[in-house]
Design a protein around this motif. Structure first.
Motif, PDB file in Angstrom:
ATOM      1  N   LEU A  89       0.908  -1.262  -0.071  1.00  0.00           N
ATOM      2  CA  LEU A  89      -0.536   0.126   0.002  1.00  0.00           C
ATOM      3  C   LEU A  89       0.793   1.373  -0.359  1.00  0.00           C
ATOM      4  O   LEU A  89       1.998   1.503   0.807  1.00  0.00           O
ATOM      5  CB  LEU A  89      -1.142  -0.054   1.207  1.00  0.00           C
ATOM      6  CG  LEU A  89      -1.953  -1.217   1.409  1.00  0.00           C
ATOM      7  CD1 LEU A  89      -2.364  -0.949   2.392  1.00  0.00           C
ATOM      8  CD2 LEU A  89      -3.129  -1.244   0.505  1.00  0.00           C
ATOM      9  N   PRO A  90       0.382   2.432  -0.897  1.00  0.00           N
ATOM     10  CA  PRO A  90       1.488   3.491  -0.548  1.00  0.00           C
ATOM     11  C   PRO A  90       1.260   4.369   0.571  1.00  0.00           C
ATOM     12  O   PRO A  90       0.530   4.403   1.139  1.00  0.00           O
ATOM     13  CB  PRO A  90       0.677   4.781  -1.908  1.00  0.00           C
ATOM     14  CG  PRO A  90      -1.002   3.902  -1.928  1.00  0.00           C
ATOM     15  CD  PRO A  90      -1.030   2.472  -1.599  1.00  0.00           C
ATOM     16  N   ALA A  91       2.612   4.255   1.023  1.00  0.00           N
ATOM     17  CA  ALA A  91       2.913   5.367   2.512  1.00  0.00           C
ATOM     18  C   ALA A  91       3.862   5.416   2.197  1.00  0.00           C
ATOM     19  O   ALA A  91       4.937   5.513   2.155  1.00  0.00           O
ATOM     20  CB  ALA A  91       3.059   4.455   3.476  1.00  0.00           C
ATOM     21  N   GLY A  92       3.946   7.705   2.911  1.00  0.00           N
ATOM     22  CA  GLY A  92       5.628   8.123   3.157  1.00  0.00           C
ATOM     23  C   GLY A  92       5.266   8.841   1.591  1.00  0.00           C
ATOM     24  O   GLY A  92       5.032   8.844   0.860  1.00  0.00           O
ATOM     25  N   LEU A  93       6.730   9.455   1.547  1.00  0.00           N
ATOM     26  CA  LEU A  93       7.439  10.197   0.525  1.00  0.00           C
ATOM     27  C   LEU A  93       7.670   9.631  -0.470  1.00  0.00           C
ATOM     28  O   LEU A  93       8.755   9.004  -0.182  1.00  0.00           O
ATOM     29  CB  LEU A  93       7.789  11.016   0.859  1.00  0.00           C
ATOM     30  CG  LEU A  93       7.352  12.567   2.036  1.00  0.00           C
ATOM     31  CD1 LEU A  93       8.892  13.447   2.808  1.00  0.00           C
ATOM     32  CD2 LEU A  93       6.592  13.419   1.567  1.00  0.00           C
TER      33      LEU A  93
END
Length: 299
Positions: free
Chosen positions: A165-169
């Protein structure tokens, strides 16, 4: 005829000298012999009693030593039971915390939480109480091992999904946002337009990283986004990284979270070097700010 009294004479002779005779009446000799027999009897009685007393003293000393040994053993057993009881109580508390953590992991893995196990441990250091408590804690350890065996596969799948899952920069050390998700003023002319991602200010050539593991489904020229990469994640998520100067992946390639995708540029519809970052859920753009770590995000 009149009886003459019995008399006894003791003759004492000295070598090279004269002699001396002592005469005793018969009754005196008898009295002396009787006294000697009585004195001997009393001494024999006292010697026998003294021997019995010494034997009793030795037995008493042995019993005292045995009582001391048993007392020390009892104290040691009490201390052992007390330590075992404290260790069982401490382990029980740790197990309770572990059970809470396991239930949290089960929740994350999509499994229903288990009911709290019955507390079998009872306080008490007398007799076998501490040992029974320790056995109860060991039973709970086996229960938790069984739960972990059941939980591990589901948790591994969950962690794999979470990593995807997309998370962070998508950038490191460059978190300033210059254009937000939603309607904005058209930077190329009059009017407003819908901006379907975030624009991060970054120098030309800065590395761009995947925010979640997945498969690269597009890598190349994508119209207004210029050179761009699209990564397909789990649960209908996709992320887009646009306006790159150079690509580091190709379509079909699997990437991990933090994997290098390309480098910041100003290709496509762009006014200068920056990264366009978009998040899509089942094809619909969503605000990427919800997927940024708030400690990195600079508004």
């Amino acid at each position: 005829m009149k009886r003459r009294p019995v008399r006894y004479t003791l003759l004492l002779a000295r070598s090279g000298g004269g002699s001396r005779a002592l005469t005793f009446p018969g009754w005196a000799v008898g009295l002396f012999l009787a006294f000697l027999a009585l004195w001997t009897g009393v001494n024999l009685y006292l010697w026998h009693r003294a021997r019995e007393v010494r034997a009793l003293e030795a037995r008493l000393h042995a019993l005292s030593q045995e009582a001391r040994r048993l007392s020390l053993a009892l104290e040691a057993e009490k201390a052992k039971n007390g330590a075992l009881s404290q260790e069982a109580e401490r382990t029980k508390k740790e197990l309770e915390a572990l059970k809470e953590a396991i239930n949290e992991l089960r929740r994350r893995a999509g499994l229903s939480p288990v009911n709290a196990l019955p507390v079998r441990y009872q306080e008490g250091g007398q007799g076998g109480g501490a040992m029974e408590g320790w056995r109860a804690v060991r039973v709970e350890v086996l229960d938790l091992k069984n739960q972990l065996a059941e939980l591990t596969p589901a948790l591994e799948r969950t962690l794999e999904v979470e990593q995807s899952l997309p998370a962070g920069l998508p950038l490191r050390g460059h978190g300033e946002v210059t254009s937000y998700f939603g309607r904005r003023k058209n930077p190329f002319g009059p009017g407003v337009e819908f901006h379907d991602g975030l624009d991060f200010s970054a120098p030309y050539g800065a590395p761009v990283y995947a925010t979640g593991s997945g498969v690269v489904v597009q890598a190349g020229w994508m119209g207004v986004y210029g050179l761009a990469v699209v990564v397909d994640h789990a649960r209908g998520y996709r992320t887009l990284y646009g306006h790159l100067s150079r690509l580091a992946v190709r379509p079909g390639q699997r990437v991990a979270r933090g994997g290098l995708l390309g480098y910041v540029g100003s290709t496509g519809r762009s006014t200068g070097p920056h990264l366009h970052y978009g998040v899509y859920r089942y094809g619909t753009p969503v605000d990427p700010r919800a997927y940024l770590d708030p400690t990195w995000y600079t508004r």
